[in-house]
Write an enzyme that holds these catalytic residues in place. Structure first.
Site, PDB file in Angstrom:
ATOM      1  N   ARG A 253       0.840  -1.190   0.000  1.00 60.09           N
ATOM      2  CA  ARG A 253       0.000   0.000   0.000  1.00 60.09           C
ATOM      3  C   ARG A 253       0.873   1.237   0.000  1.00 60.09           C
ATOM      4  O   ARG A 253       1.653   1.438   0.933  1.00 60.09           O
ATOM      5  CB  ARG A 253      -0.905  -0.006   1.224  1.00 60.09           C
ATOM      6  CG  ARG A 253      -1.952  -1.085   1.041  1.00 60.09           C
ATOM      7  CD  ARG A 253      -2.735  -1.320   2.281  1.00 60.09           C
ATOM      8  NE  ARG A 253      -3.776  -2.291   1.974  1.00 60.09           N
ATOM      9  CZ  ARG A 253      -4.303  -3.101   2.860  1.00 60.09           C
ATOM     10  NH1 ARG A 253      -3.915  -3.039   4.113  1.00 60.09           N
ATOM     11  NH2 ARG A 253      -5.241  -3.942   2.509  1.00 60.09           N
TER      12      ARG A 253
ATOM     13  N   CYS B  78      13.794  -4.437  12.278  1.00 57.91           N
ATOM     14  CA  CYS B  78      14.082  -5.668  11.521  1.00 57.91           C
ATOM     15  C   CYS B  78      14.384  -5.441  10.048  1.00 57.91           C
ATOM     16  O   CYS B  78      15.442  -5.822   9.555  1.00 57.91           O
ATOM     17  CB  CYS B  78      12.911  -6.634  11.641  1.00 57.91           C
ATOM     18  SG  CYS B  78      12.695  -7.241  13.306  1.00 57.91           S
TER      19      CYS B  78
END
Ligand SMILES: NC(=O)c1ccc[n+]([C@@H]2O[C@H](COP(=O)([O-])OP(=O)(O)OC[C@H]3O[C@@H](n4cnc5c(N)ncnc54)[C@H](O)[C@@H]3O)[C@@H](O)[C@H]2O)c1
Length: 473
Positions: free
Chosen positions: A294, A303
């Site tokens: 999106r 991460c």
């Protein structure tokens, strides 16, 4: 997890039918009452398959090509292209009188009600799109429409960059026909998603049908052509239909390149890439899904950036070039820069940021793109105030505390205890998290410029407001 924005794009009509059955040609033949008279311009791969498959659905089809040889081949029941099943289909429907071909575009328009334009749009040497064949066909169809009478619908199936239909095809049709699109004739874009080699099968079992329409009536004509075929049907503006084709093909190319880079690293490390990819693609929650797809703000967190860096470093040590993977972090930094430039271009100096953590619902600030944006703004002398209900500086501990101390030591001074304090301070409000308190506070004031990074609930109310700027919409 990266910070995600809401999916952009236009609304759809949703699925046209349930499931995707194994559809054969005979199963999909149209009742004659619905049969249309269709001219297919261009008898290459797309045109030949479209013409033969439409004829097999009961439509009456005339193929048109500048090449007399291609028209002759069709009229003798032979296919101008090599494709699975296409030869049999053409032979059958030419024999039955439902399919013929000609070089006479005017005659073809006179004897049909719909034109499907399937001519080539090759690359120029510079890589730009060559639209000369589409232009020529638009002129020919427009001229033929001038003396025809009755409603006619022109449907562009060729791949064209967004705005080509509206800015090139439409004016040419109007000039040549001396009629207005949507009034004298209908106009639609219907990109084609067939794969060479299996295109007949794909025609009858499409992944989706996308109809870009200038008006409802034009879209209805296209929808009726494919009535009963499986897959969802999307009715969208012309430019969206044109864009989908490029979005799809760019994504396919990216996936293939990504898979090959991953495969090369796996091979370098002695691992079976197909086992890895089988597991990757089996995850339909996070991997093969709308997640991470999106348009919104940059990704961050503890991460993704760290793991990407380590993976690229390992690939380099294994002497495996991974240019796609290496381009991801610079692209992500480019998104932060894009937002900074957007804020800078407003000419205002007092900025309010809603959201500081790397995603809503956490106080984790490590590698947060909002922190990067705050730093960039501070460095350029903007007067900043920040609100993030999850980030209470007094409570921050451990890695977060260290991150704040190193990256933005003045954070405590910039944090406001309420969203109202931020909107009262700011000339520009940057919404990086759809926090209800922030959205409510924005609704209580006038005259702020809103830079929306998440497409927050209620942002549609700001549509058309010159003070509202969506980051990618
Ligand atoms: N080949 C594919 O698998 C595929 C898939 C999806 C989309 N597309 C797109 O569909 C379009 C057509 O692709 P293709 O591979 O069928 O092209 P192609 O080159 O095989 O065929 C185009 C045909 O158009 C004819 N033509 C040119 N000018 C004409 C005119 N004025 N009147 C009538 N015919 C004319 C040519 O003689 C040729 O036969 C392109 O925009 C392409 O990008 C192709």
């Amino acid at each position: 997890m990266p910070r995600l924005g809401r999916q952009g794009g236009d609304t759809t009509d949703g699925p046209g039918s349930e499931g995707v059955p194994d559809v054969g040609v005979a199963d999909t033949a149209m009742p004659t009452a619905r049969a249309k008279r269709v001219a297919v311009f261009g008898l290459g791969y797309v045109g030949s398959v479209s013409a033969a498959c439409l004829a097999s659905r009961g439509h009456s089809v005339i193929g048109v090509d500048v090449s007399p040889e291609k028209a002759d081949m069709v009229n003798h029941g032979r296919s101008p292209v090599v494709e699975e099943r296409i030869g049999d289909l053409i032979a059958e429907h030419v024999a039955e009188g439902r399919l013929s071909a000609t070089t006479d575009s005017e005659g073809a328009v006179a004897r049909t009600d719909i034109a499907l334009v399937c001519v080539g749009t090759p690359s120029t040497p510079s890589g730009s799109l060559q639209t000369s064949f589409v232009e020529q066909v638009s002129d020919e169809i427009g001229a033929a429409l001038a003396g025809r009478g009755g409603r006619y619908t022109v449907v562009i199936r060729s791949t064209m960059l967004p705005t080509t239909c509206e800015q090139i095809v439409l004016p040419r049709l109007e000039a040549a026909s001396r009629m207005y699109a949507g009034d004298g004739f209908g106009l639609a874009v219907n990109p084609e998603f067939l794969r060479e080699g299996s295109s007949v099968r794909d025609f009858f079992d499409p992944p989706k049908t996308v109809i870009g329409q200038i008006d409802e009536a034009s879209g209805d004509v296209v929808a009726e052509l494919y009535e009963g075929l499986p897959g969802p049907v999307y009715r969208v503006p012309l430019g969206v239909a044109e864009m989908i084709k490029y979005a799809d093909n760019s994504f396919h190319a990216l996936k293939a390149g990504f898979a090959n880079e991953l495969g090369a690293v796996c091979k370098g490390l002695g691992l079976d890439s197909h086992v890895v990819m089988d597991i990757l693609t089996s995850d339909t929650k996070l991997n093969i899904s709308p997640a991470y797809l999106r348009p919104g703000f940059a990704f961050g967190g503890s991460c993704l950036p760290k793991d990407l860096r380590a993976f690229i470093h390992r690939a380099r040590r294994a002497d495996v070039p991974v240019p796609i993977l290496e381009s991801i972090l610079p692209s992500n930094e480019g998104q932060v820069e894009r937002v900074f430039r957007t804020i800078e271009a407003t000419g205002k100096r007092r900025v309010g940021l809603f959201g500081l953590a790397f995603k809503p619902g956490t106080d984790d600030l490590r590698e947060s793109p909002m922190v990067a944006l705050a730093e960039r703004l501070l460095g350029r002398g903007f007067e900043l105030m920040i609100h993030d209900p999850q980030v209470a500086v007094s409570r921050l501990l451990g890695a977060n505390r260290a991150y704040v101390d190193q990256r933005i030591p003045h954070l405590s001074r910039l944090m406001a205890s309420s969203a109202d304090a931020v909107v009262n301070h700011a000339e520009v409000c940057v919404v990086g998290a759809a926090d209800p308190e922030a959205i409510a506070a924005l609704g209580r004031v006038d005259g702020r410029i809103v830079v929306d990074l998440v497409r927050f609930p209620g942002s549609a109310d700001y549509e058309g407001d010159p003070g509202y700027i969506g980051v990618s919409w």
